[in-house]
Design a protein around this motif. Structure first.
Motif, mmCIF file in Angstrom:
data_model
loop_
_atom_site.group_PDB
_atom_site.id
_atom_site.type_symbol
_atom_site.label_atom_id
_atom_site.label_comp_id
_atom_site.label_asym_id
_atom_site.label_seq_id
_atom_site.Cartn_x
_atom_site.Cartn_y
_atom_site.Cartn_z
ATOM 1 N N GLN A 8 -18.168 1.139 -8.105
ATOM 2 C CA GLN A 8 -17.663 0.463 -7.169
ATOM 3 C C GLN A 8 -16.664 -0.578 -7.294
ATOM 4 O O GLN A 8 -15.744 -0.601 -6.767
ATOM 5 C CB GLN A 8 -18.953 -0.409 -6.330
ATOM 6 N N TRP A 9 -16.721 -1.237 -8.400
ATOM 7 C CA TRP A 9 -15.607 -2.087 -9.066
ATOM 8 C C TRP A 9 -14.214 -1.408 -9.121
ATOM 9 O O TRP A 9 -13.176 -1.814 -8.712
ATOM 10 C CB TRP A 9 -16.023 -2.640 -10.479
ATOM 11 N N ALA A 10 -14.224 -0.390 -9.640
ATOM 12 C CA ALA A 10 -13.024 0.559 -9.956
ATOM 13 C C ALA A 10 -12.525 1.154 -8.686
ATOM 14 O O ALA A 10 -11.382 1.061 -8.622
ATOM 15 C CB ALA A 10 -13.385 1.710 -10.926
ATOM 16 N N LEU A 11 -13.396 1.614 -7.797
ATOM 17 C CA LEU A 11 -12.968 2.076 -6.533
ATOM 18 C C LEU A 11 -12.243 0.881 -5.534
ATOM 19 O O LEU A 11 -11.205 1.227 -5.070
ATOM 20 C CB LEU A 11 -14.095 2.721 -5.886
ATOM 21 N N ALA A 12 -12.869 -0.282 -5.862
ATOM 22 C CA ALA A 12 -12.525 -1.279 -5.062
ATOM 23 C C ALA A 12 -10.761 -1.848 -5.501
ATOM 24 O O ALA A 12 -10.368 -2.512 -4.744
ATOM 25 C CB ALA A 12 -13.393 -2.686 -5.124
ATOM 26 N N SER A 13 -10.504 -1.470 -6.777
ATOM 27 C CA SER A 13 -9.393 -1.901 -7.090
ATOM 28 C C SER A 13 -7.958 -1.356 -6.237
ATOM 29 O O SER A 13 -6.872 -1.821 -6.571
ATOM 30 C CB SER A 13 -8.866 -1.336 -8.465
ATOM 31 N N ILE A 14 -8.175 -0.349 -5.674
ATOM 32 C CA ILE A 14 -6.978 0.639 -4.646
ATOM 33 C C ILE A 14 -6.619 -0.695 -3.860
ATOM 34 O O ILE A 14 -5.630 -0.593 -3.415
ATOM 35 C CB ILE A 14 -7.689 1.615 -4.094
ATOM 36 N N VAL A 15 -7.733 -1.775 -3.557
ATOM 37 C CA VAL A 15 -7.049 -2.945 -2.440
ATOM 38 C C VAL A 15 -5.812 -3.641 -3.042
ATOM 39 O O VAL A 15 -5.157 -4.093 -2.322
ATOM 40 C CB VAL A 15 -8.409 -3.498 -2.118
ATOM 41 N N LEU A 16 -5.995 -3.547 -4.368
ATOM 42 C CA LEU A 16 -4.966 -4.705 -4.961
ATOM 43 C C LEU A 16 -3.633 -4.036 -5.032
ATOM 44 O O LEU A 16 -2.553 -4.783 -5.124
ATOM 45 C CB LEU A 16 -5.343 -4.920 -6.463
ATOM 46 N N LEU A 17 -3.591 -2.586 -4.912
ATOM 47 C CA LEU A 17 -2.254 -1.991 -5.044
ATOM 48 C C LEU A 17 -1.226 -2.496 -4.275
ATOM 49 O O LEU A 17 0.068 -2.969 -4.635
ATOM 50 C CB LEU A 17 -2.439 -0.362 -4.855
ATOM 51 N N PRO A 18 -1.234 -2.390 -3.000
ATOM 52 C CA PRO A 18 -0.493 -2.938 -2.005
ATOM 53 C C PRO A 18 -0.113 -4.628 -2.202
ATOM 54 O O PRO A 18 1.233 -4.689 -2.065
ATOM 55 C CB PRO A 18 -0.897 -2.820 -0.428
ATOM 56 N N ILE A 19 -0.961 -5.216 -2.440
ATOM 57 C CA ILE A 19 -0.661 -6.661 -2.848
ATOM 58 C C ILE A 19 0.195 -6.703 -3.986
ATOM 59 O O ILE A 19 1.216 -7.455 -4.051
ATOM 60 C CB ILE A 19 -2.076 -7.580 -3.113
ATOM 61 N N LEU A 20 0.095 -5.928 -5.224
ATOM 62 C CA LEU A 20 1.186 -5.905 -6.145
ATOM 63 C C LEU A 20 2.514 -5.523 -5.739
ATOM 64 O O LEU A 20 3.390 -6.045 -6.072
ATOM 65 C CB LEU A 20 0.404 -5.117 -7.169
ATOM 66 N N VAL A 21 2.397 -4.622 -4.856
ATOM 67 C CA VAL A 21 3.545 -4.317 -4.374
ATOM 68 C C VAL A 21 4.473 -5.049 -3.542
ATOM 69 O O VAL A 21 5.678 -5.379 -3.973
ATOM 70 C CB VAL A 21 3.439 -2.739 -3.489
ATOM 71 N N MET A 22 3.718 -5.907 -2.902
ATOM 72 C CA MET A 22 4.300 -7.056 -2.155
ATOM 73 C C MET A 22 4.806 -8.112 -2.869
ATOM 74 O O MET A 22 5.769 -8.921 -2.820
ATOM 75 C CB MET A 22 3.431 -7.480 -1.078
ATOM 76 N N ALA A 23 4.194 -8.371 -4.071
ATOM 77 C CA ALA A 23 4.517 -9.466 -5.063
ATOM 78 C C ALA A 23 5.737 -9.044 -6.039
ATOM 79 O O ALA A 23 6.287 -9.839 -6.483
ATOM 80 C CB ALA A 23 3.183 -9.659 -5.967
ATOM 81 N N MET A 24 6.013 -7.848 -5.975
ATOM 82 C CA MET A 24 7.498 -7.522 -6.693
ATOM 83 C C MET A 24 8.728 -8.334 -6.000
ATOM 84 O O MET A 24 8.518 -8.644 -4.955
ATOM 85 C CB MET A 24 7.766 -6.000 -6.669
ATOM 86 N N PRO A 25 9.588 -8.645 -6.919
ATOM 87 C CA PRO A 25 10.778 -9.347 -6.382
ATOM 88 C C PRO A 25 11.678 -8.591 -5.599
ATOM 89 O O PRO A 25 12.984 -8.236 -6.001
ATOM 90 C CB PRO A 25 11.500 -9.867 -7.764
ATOM 91 N N TRP A 26 11.041 -8.143 -4.516
ATOM 92 C CA TRP A 26 12.195 -7.308 -3.616
ATOM 93 C C TRP A 26 13.321 -8.183 -3.035
ATOM 94 O O TRP A 26 14.546 -7.276 -2.977
ATOM 95 C CB TRP A 26 11.308 -6.761 -2.284
ATOM 96 N N GLY A 27 13.285 -9.285 -2.882
ATOM 97 C CA GLY A 27 14.429 -10.065 -2.543
ATOM 98 C C GLY A 27 15.420 -10.658 -3.509
ATOM 99 O O GLY A 27 16.204 -11.510 -3.211
ATOM 100 N N ARG A 28 15.263 -10.080 -4.744
ATOM 101 C CA ARG A 28 15.872 -10.797 -5.962
ATOM 102 C C ARG A 28 16.442 -9.809 -6.479
ATOM 103 O O ARG A 28 16.449 -9.393 -7.795
ATOM 104 C CB ARG A 28 14.991 -11.613 -6.685
ATOM 105 N N ARG A 29 17.326 -8.814 -5.898
ATOM 106 C CA ARG A 29 17.966 -7.616 -6.514
ATOM 107 C C ARG A 29 19.573 -7.998 -7.170
ATOM 108 O O ARG A 29 19.900 -7.183 -7.705
ATOM 109 C CB ARG A 29 18.011 -6.557 -5.394
ATOM 110 N N HIS A 30 19.730 -9.157 -6.664
ATOM 111 C CA HIS A 30 21.172 -9.491 -7.140
ATOM 112 C C HIS A 30 21.028 -10.934 -7.855
ATOM 113 O O HIS A 30 20.004 -11.642 -7.615
ATOM 114 C CB HIS A 30 22.095 -9.839 -5.997
#
Length: 464
Positions: free
Chosen positions: A420-442
């Motif tokens: 159950q712990w491993a399956l629940a990790s899928i929830v974190l993937l979109p949060i990690l994507v949002m945490a990427m520095p998308w607004g800092r490409r320059h």
């Protein structure tokens, strides 16, 4: 785990204090920050070492045999039956501490705790600017770092200490990064060709005082740049001696260096240091050439186990399975994603590009241990994005559930909870994507190495 409640209280209190520090803009003296980090890590280090209910499996059955092998003059990779898949650098440390008579439960974690403490001032250096000490405090209270270093004893903090130090050295004092890959010598050469023609551009390369002359007979400024590249490369080589994954840190380090010559020197020393440690095996443990080749084969042999994390866990039901059909395409997906991140953030600050690469790795990888999530932590804490704290808290809660809650039960219950712990990790993937520095490409983000201004009253006194 006997001290799960105490550990949980310390970790939650640390997160709350870090958030309050962000809200109130606390900037304590760096020495106070380091003492706070030492205190909380020493507490968790001690309670984890004296825990009679639970010790991490790999800590006891992989790390300990590697240290004992060195202590008895044997190759740590071969003597521990393949339990250690990396260069002998960390087992050398383990063997030395065991030789001093320090009990293993304390000795193995001492290496990682000291490395994690060293990361506190390094995060301040990496962050730079007036908020440097705030970022150091937030890393000192980081729950995932404490779980990995003081409880699990995983060697990620050692690799990160050397890797972050390489970034700090490569950037140099007072040298914030202002441009991306477009400052590469190849771009300047193309501009020279466009402006002067091929013959004139070639003459600028081969003439006395040109590029080739300066490469083999460097001037004073060139020597400083080359020394910077050499030291940064040696530090990155030491990071690779601890684990193999810091290879993803190399692009960012190279881009922080000022010119092509220093990058070539840095890359050379990055590869030289691991080779030297590999060559040290005959001197330290008496390995033969055939045994070195066998150890290298073991180090390169990684079983395709999935079932702990992310999208691959959804195909295995959260169970550990040997799934080459998932790992092989997943590996190619990692390579493609790293290339995309380098291209997409090619004009960004190299630290932001590194954050993007490391977080993207967590999103697309088919196999992962909880300690992997620490890879991006010092970089993200030093240069937080808008969703940095949701990502930090999310992965810390997920890892803390595995470390603190699941360890309270017997083996069968643990396996049931694990799926159950491993399956629940899928929830974190979109949060990690949002945490990427998308607004800092320059390279328009605040400067990294701006000196911390003195307090107002101190400036007044100095003016008087």
């Amino acid at each position: 785990m006997e001290y799960a409640v105490l550990t949980g209280i310390v970790l939650v209190a640390g997160v709350l204090l870090a958030l309050v520090a962000q809200w109130r803009d606390w900037r304590p003296h760096l020495l106070i920050v380091i003492l706070v980090g030492v205190a909380v890590r020493a507490l968790l280090w001690y309670t984890s070492a004296i825990d009679t209910q639970w010790q991490p499996v790999d800590y006891m059955e992989s790390f300990k045999p590697a240290g004992e092998a060195v202590l008895h003059g044997k190759d740590p990779v071969l003597a521990s039956e393949g339990g250690w898949h990396f260069l002998p650098t960390i087992p050398y440390m383990y063997g030395f501490l065991l030789w001093l008579g320090i009990p293993w439960e304390f000795a193995g974690r001492l290496v990682t705790v000291l490395a994690d403490i060293a990361l506190i001032p390094l995060v301040a250096k990496l962050a730079g600017g007036p908020k440097a000490n705030l970022r150091a405090l937030q890393y000192a209270l980081n729950p995932l770092a404490m779980l990995v270093a003081a409880i699990h004893g995983q060697v990620e903090p050692v690799a990160l200490a050397f890797g972050v130090a390489a970034f700090v050295v490569a950037r140099g004092p007072g040298s914030p990064y202002r441009a991306g890959i477009t400052t590469h010598v190849g771009v300047r050469l193309r501009r020279g060709v466009a402006a002067y023609g091929w013959r004139t551009a070639l003459a600028r390369v081969i003439r006395p005082g040109g590029l080739l002359h300066r490469a083999f007979m460097p001037t004073g400024d060139d020597r400083r740049d080359l020394r910077r590249g050499m030291l940064a490369g040696a530090l990155m080589g030491l990071a690779l001696c601890a684990k193999s994954w810091p290879i993803w840190l190399i692009p960012g380090m190279l881009l922080l260096l000022p010119n092509l010559r220093s990058r070539i020197v840095s890359l050379f020393f990055t590869g030289l240091v691991p080779v030297l440690f590999l060559a040290s095996l005959p001197l330290v443990v008496g390995s033969s050439f055939a045994q070195i080749l066998e150890a290298m084969s073991v180090m390169g042999d990684i079983r395709p186990i999935v079932g702990d994390w992310g999208w691959a866990a959804q195909f295995s039901g959260g169970e550990w399975q040997l799934r080459p059909d998932l790992v092989v395409p997943g590996t190619y997906l990692i390579y493609a994603t790293m290339v995309f991140c380098v291209f997409w953030w090619r004009r960004a600050d190299p630290i932001d590009m590194t954050i993007a690469m490391l977080i993207a790795f967590m999103v697309v990888t088919p196999r992962l241990g909880a300690q992997y999530l620490m890879w991006f932590m010092p970089f993200l804490v030093a240069r937080p994005t808008r969703f940095a704290w949701p990502a930090i808290i999310g992965v810390s809660v997920w890892a803390g559930y595995g470390y603190l809650y699941m360890t309270q039960f017997d083996t069968n219950t643990w396996w049931a909870l694990h799926s159950q712990w491993a399956l629940a990790s899928i929830v974190l993937l979109p949060i990690l994507v949002m945490a990427m520095p998308w607004g800092r490409r320059h390279p328009t983000a605040p400067e990294l190495a701006t000196p911390v201004p003195a307090p107002a009253e101190q400036r007044v006194k100095s003016a008087v």
